[in-house]
Scaffold this motif. Sequence first.
Motif, short mmCIF file in Angstrom:
data_model
loop_
_atom_site.label_atom_id
_atom_site.label_comp_id
_atom_site.label_asym_id
_atom_site.label_seq_id
_atom_site.Cartn_x
_atom_site.Cartn_y
_atom_site.Cartn_z
N GLU A 275 4.77 4.22 5.32
CA GLU A 275 5.57 3.92 4.14
C GLU A 275 6.99 4.43 4.35
OE1 GLU A 275 2.03 4.56 0.86
OE2 GLU A 275 3.88 5.73 0.68
N LYS B 89 13.45 4.88 -6.18
CA LYS B 89 13.13 4.31 -4.88
C LYS B 89 11.84 3.51 -4.94
CE LYS B 89 15.69 7.46 -2.02
NZ LYS B 89 15.68 8.73 -1.31
N ASP B 90 11.85 2.39 -4.23
CA ASP B 90 10.64 1.59 -4.13
C ASP B 90 10.01 1.83 -2.77
OD1 ASP B 90 11.03 0.33 -6.56
OD2 ASP B 90 12.42 -1.11 -5.63
N ILE B 91 8.70 1.89 -2.77
CA ILE B 91 8.01 2.02 -1.48
C ILE B 91 8.07 0.69 -0.75
CG2 ILE B 91 5.74 2.27 -0.40
CD1 ILE B 91 5.06 4.31 -2.46
N SER C 297 11.06 4.07 2.06
CA SER C 297 11.50 3.72 0.71
C SER C 297 12.85 3.04 0.76
CB SER C 297 11.55 4.97 -0.16
OG SER C 297 12.39 5.91 0.47
#
Length: 456
Positions: free
Chosen positions: A152, A162-164, A154
């Motif tokens: 993962e 933050k989006d993964i 971000s």
Amino acid sequence: MDKNLTMEKLVNLCKARGFVFQGSEIYGGFANTWDFGPVGVELKNNIKKAWWKRFVQEDPMAYGVDAAILMNPRVWEASGHVQSFSDPQLDCKSCKYRFRADNLIEEKFKDVDVERMTTKEMEDYINEHKIKCPHCGNFNWTPIRQFKLMFETSRGTVEGEKDIVYLRPETCQGEYVNFLNVQRTMRAKVPFAIAQIGKSFRNEITPGNFLFRTVEFEQMELQMFCHPNESMDIYNKYKERAMNFVEELGLTKDNLRFHDHEKLAHYAKAACDIQYQFPIGWQELNGIHHRGDWDLSRHSEFSGKNMEYLDPYTNEKYLPNVIEYSIGADRLTLAIMSEAYEEETLENGETRVVMHFKPFLAPFKVAVLPLQKNLSEKAKEVYKILSKEFMCDYDEAGSIGKRYRRQDEIGTPYCVTIDFDTLENNTVTIRDRDTMEQIRLPIQDLVSYIQKAIKF
Ligand code: GAP
């Protein structure tokens, strides 16, 4: 493959001769990462080029793409990876080393079918058979937990929001999401294939089998989109094509076999691997999978885009089935190096190590070797001519015998030697790696002689 070959010997040769180095070596390495050196990168590139030639260039029904590694995270929900792409792992409480539960069982009990076991069954098996930690020898395990295999990272422009995003664990999703684009822009008619070569990433724990299983690797994947009625024929055809391809690259029949899967994913109609007898034993080299319409139906559902195909001749509208052919470029490189390796005993009792690569795969096609340093001007002229056509090595240091041995070890099919006759009559000797025989040729004939020999 030479019966004396061990993985350790191959790793040492790779390191000494510039095929493959340990990743981040000056920092003590970084587990399960490897860097291809000047010789190895040529070999791997030639393998990738050969695959592309057979499966894209020569197939009027195949189209190539090069999709982004970072994809919309919804892709990995649709594919099922977010939910279920994990390995059963457990830690030794004494030494803190981590292992895959299935590997622990398989290494001790070769005949157990771990693929069929649930997590609970694996845990019970390890306890009942008192399987000890291979690192410290204690029997002191944590329970088995499922570890996610996707790396993962971000993405976010505003601090804290933050989006993964995921590093792709397989390249094929880039082919599925471009099904409509390729079909439209290339006016492609089903059946047709989309292929790509690119990096994939998996957070795997491995027992350290060199290039066999790494956390970062390249895949060569092809998805054939077809009508359900013709899908089984196409699946069988790809089994055959995949086997022919690895044989063409020099892997021998004795070291290859099909392994049909008994346990199938719920959507799959058929699946098989081609296995190769690596120095670590029989292992999967590539996979051929009949995936039904699972991929396109999931992407239709999650993206909201209708991915059906309208047959222009019959007016039938349907979701194509997918036949997937997938092979790791690094794993195939390992197989090809293993197969090519030979420790040959010469007439004088000495041993030479030779890598018998098929000439079209050899990292360097030819090496130019002046017999003495004062012939280097002429030798460089010859190098200039040849290097416009082929990857070509130049070496003027050390005895000619040692220089030949070095070229044998990196699998160079031809060595061209410049001697004093060359200055007189513009001819050179050309030595064949496998037979060690030498013939004399005019310089002007060298390019066509080598070109003929390296044709694929
Ligand atoms: N899209 C299907 C797929 O990825 P897979 O069986 O997981 O299927 C396909 O992988 C091929 O990729 C394998 O047969 C192998 O050649 C290669 N591969 C998979 N994981 C690998 C790893 N960790 N290191 C090196 N090669 C790997």
